[in-house]
Design an enzyme around this catalytic site. Structure first.
Site, PDB file in Angstrom:
ATOM      1  N   TYR A 166       0.843  -1.198   0.000  1.00 44.53           N
ATOM      2  CA  TYR A 166       0.000   0.000   0.000  1.00 44.53           C
ATOM      3  C   TYR A 166       0.884   1.256   0.000  1.00 44.53           C
ATOM      4  O   TYR A 166       0.900   2.027   0.954  1.00 44.53           O
ATOM      5  CB  TYR A 166      -0.898  -0.034   1.231  1.00 44.53           C
ATOM      6  CG  TYR A 166      -2.073   0.916   1.212  1.00 44.53           C
ATOM      7  CD1 TYR A 166      -2.434   1.638   0.082  1.00 44.53           C
ATOM      8  CD2 TYR A 166      -2.850   1.078   2.354  1.00 44.53           C
ATOM      9  CE1 TYR A 166      -3.517   2.488   0.089  1.00 44.53           C
ATOM     10  CE2 TYR A 166      -3.933   1.928   2.380  1.00 44.53           C
ATOM     11  CZ  TYR A 166      -4.266   2.641   1.247  1.00 44.53           C
ATOM     12  OH  TYR A 166      -5.343   3.500   1.261  1.00 44.53           O
ATOM     13  N   VAL A 190      16.944  -7.269   9.126  1.00 40.87           N
ATOM     14  CA  VAL A 190      16.271  -6.084   8.586  1.00 40.87           C
ATOM     15  C   VAL A 190      15.026  -5.782   9.421  1.00 40.87           C
ATOM     16  O   VAL A 190      14.253  -6.689   9.732  1.00 40.87           O
ATOM     17  CB  VAL A 190      15.873  -6.291   7.110  1.00 40.87           C
ATOM     18  CG1 VAL A 190      15.149  -5.057   6.568  1.00 40.87           C
ATOM     19  CG2 VAL A 190      17.100  -6.607   6.261  1.00 40.87           C
ATOM     20  N   ASP A 247      11.498  -3.692   9.333  1.00 42.57           N
ATOM     21  CA  ASP A 247      10.532  -3.013   8.465  1.00 42.57           C
ATOM     22  C   ASP A 247       9.569  -2.244   9.373  1.00 42.57           C
ATOM     23  O   ASP A 247       8.683  -2.836   9.993  1.00 42.57           O
ATOM     24  CB  ASP A 247       9.790  -4.040   7.611  1.00 42.57           C
ATOM     25  CG  ASP A 247       8.802  -3.407   6.636  1.00 42.57           C
ATOM     26  OD1 ASP A 247       8.674  -2.166   6.640  1.00 42.57           O
ATOM     27  OD2 ASP A 247       8.161  -4.147   5.874  1.00 42.57           O
ATOM     28  N   ILE A 248       9.762  -0.920   9.464  1.00 39.16           N
ATOM     29  CA  ILE A 248       8.914  -0.084  10.313  1.00 39.16           C
ATOM     30  C   ILE A 248       7.662   0.298   9.523  1.00 39.16           C
ATOM     31  O   ILE A 248       7.738   1.009   8.527  1.00 39.16           O
ATOM     32  CB  ILE A 248       9.653   1.190  10.765  1.00 39.16           C
ATOM     33  CG1 ILE A 248      10.912   0.843  11.542  1.00 39.16           C
ATOM     34  CG2 ILE A 248       8.738   2.058  11.626  1.00 39.16           C
ATOM     35  CD1 ILE A 248      11.731   2.054  11.974  1.00 39.16           C
ATOM     36  N   GLY A 249       6.513  -0.190   9.993  1.00 35.12           N
ATOM     37  CA  GLY A 249       5.272   0.011   9.251  1.00 35.12           C
ATOM     38  C   GLY A 249       5.138  -1.022   8.159  1.00 35.12           C
ATOM     39  O   GLY A 249       5.001  -0.683   6.983  1.00 35.12           O
ATOM     40  N   ILE A 288       0.933  -1.103  13.527  1.00 33.08           N
ATOM     41  CA  ILE A 288      -0.012  -0.740  14.578  1.00 33.08           C
ATOM     42  C   ILE A 288      -1.428  -1.197  14.219  1.00 33.08           C
ATOM     43  O   ILE A 288      -2.383  -0.835  14.900  1.00 33.08           O
ATOM     44  CB  ILE A 288       0.007   0.774  14.842  1.00 33.08           C
ATOM     45  CG1 ILE A 288      -0.268   1.555  13.568  1.00 33.08           C
ATOM     46  CG2 ILE A 288       1.333   1.192  15.458  1.00 33.08           C
ATOM     47  CD1 ILE A 288      -0.453   3.046  13.769  1.00 33.08           C
ATOM     48  N   CYS A 340      -6.114  12.332  -4.731  1.00 32.02           N
ATOM     49  CA  CYS A 340      -4.686  12.162  -4.465  1.00 32.02           C
ATOM     50  C   CYS A 340      -3.905  12.000  -5.770  1.00 32.02           C
ATOM     51  O   CYS A 340      -2.799  12.536  -5.909  1.00 32.02           O
ATOM     52  CB  CYS A 340      -4.462  10.961  -3.554  1.00 32.02           C
ATOM     53  SG  CYS A 340      -4.943  11.256  -1.837  1.00 32.02           S
TER      54      CYS A 340
END
Length: 401
Positions: free
Chosen positions: A137, A180, A182-184, A207, A370
């Site tokens: 996404y 590694v 992966d944040i988010g 989250i 967008c």
């Protein structure tokens, strides 16, 4: 006696408002009730007063309510933003959102989970139908050597997302066995790709409970660990554990009050000789909150950083090794998502009453407005490669695939 007067005044007032809106639009080549795809078709005369009084929120909500239509919504929004009309029409929502963002840390504690609960927990079935096969996404990376028609095919979107993931991996100079973060991590598409293609061990954090459940199920046979937690919590117990960090499409939810905290956390999590790739939507102006309609209906408490915000947050923490703008690639990505949603709208509405006509009007407005914003170059997408102490020798950006 008063009612006939009111009846006479109201049409006269609407005519004046319509003339005002019509003049503003005609100056940028848009006609009210014209016959071109980018022209606005007004179904309810209350539209004029609402958009002038409420700005962005009024424009978006009146579209959701069916008060107006536009065949080429993305072209319309591109024209509006290119002419800076959104900054000429202000509302009380702008002042309130600005004050709230200034006084409150909207992305701290339980508030940081709100966007997951509101947006990303909408339903895995919905996003499975909208996104590519890996459910990534974020902005794809389109092959300019292919004709534009490739955007309309599922394989075109799949290819664009895998090209983006491969670009990120090569910028990080991944080697088998590296650890590694992966944040988010979303639905785990990036984590799975890096583990499969580059033989690395990945820890992904999100989250969103729905995302975490999907990612765990689809990465169960890979060296991938998924954690449902905020990046600040990860930094407390996994400091110095990662050779590489990648964060794609998450920084937009961090908020300007937390930029330095975020960079401190990334620095703490990374080894001294590691690399960090940050992929984020960005704006052209310094700001403290996002568009009011987007904040209300799509991404609560979100905002796109300005280059100065990031520079301040990086200062004394990271060295910027590489900075690339792939923003124009988001326009075709958003249009591909819109086509996917349209093609599955009937099936989705039968499975869930939440997906009614108003929902799809909201989603159409979100995706195509967008797309128009990126086409107008109002928004950008930056990929920034950072190192704590400087990459040995001179960092070289890998060639495009």
């Amino acid at each position: 006696m008063l009612e006939p007067i009111r009846t006479w005044i109201r049409p006269a007032g609407n005519r004046r408002l319509a003339e005002r809106v019509g003049t503003m639009l005609s100056n940028i080549g848009i006609r009210l009730n014209g016959d071109r795809p980018q022209d606005i078709q007004v179904h309810d005369p209350r539209f004029y007063r609402r958009v002038l009084a409420e700005g962005s929120v009024g424009l978006g909500e009146s579209y959701m309510d069916g008060w107006w239509d536009c065949q080429a919504l993305d072209d319309l929004i591109c024209a509006l933003l290119s002419a800076d009309l959104d900054h000429q029409v202000r509302s009380h929502f702008d002042a309130w959102d600005y004050l709230k963002a200034r006084l409150i840390n909207l992305q701290k504690g339980r508030r940081s989970y709100r966007v997951g609960e509101h947006h990303y927990d909408l339903g895995n079935d919905f996003y499975r139908r909208m996104l590519d096969r890996r459910m990534v996404y974020s902005c794809g990376y389109w092959d300019s050597d292919h004709p534009a028609e490739i955007e309309a095919t599922p394989e075109g979107l799949n290819r664009a997302q895998e090209r983006k993931l491969d670009l990120c991996a090569r910028k990080l100079y991944l080697q088998p066995g590296m650890r590694v973060l992966d944040i988010g991590c979303g639905w785990g598409g990036t984590a799975a790709y890096l583990a499969e293609q580059y033989g690395v061990e990945v820890t992904g954090i999100t989250i969103s409970r729905a995302q975490a459940e999907w990612a765990e199920a689809h990465c169960k046979d890979l060296p991938v660990t998924i954690r449902l937690e905020d990046y600040r919590d990860t930094a407390r117990h996994l400091a110095g554990k990662f050779d590489r960090i990648v964060s794609i499409g998450m920084f937009e939810h961090v908020g300007f009050k937390n930029y330095q905290t975020y960079m401190d956390a990334a620095r703490r999590l990374l080894t001294p000789d590691g690399l960090f790739l940050l992929h984020t939507i960005a704006g052209n102006r310094r700001q403290v909150r996002t568009d009011p309609w987007i904040a209300r209906y799509i991404f609560p408490n979100s905002m796109a950083p300005y280059i100065g915000n990031l520079g301040d947050a990086m200062a004394g923490r990271f060295i910027a090794e590489d900075w690339q703008n792939i923003g124009p690639h988001y326009d075709p990505t958003l249009r591909a998502w819109h086509r996917n949603v349209n093609s599955h709208a009937e099936a989705l509405s039968k499975r869930n009453s939440q997906f009614n006509e108003r929902f799809f009007r909201m989603w159409r407005y979100y995706l195509l407005s967008c797309a128009g914003a990126f086409r107008a170059r109002r928004n950008q997408v930056w990929q920034i490669v950072l190192s704590p102490n400087g990459y040995p020798g001179a960092y070289r950006r890998p060639d495009d695939p």
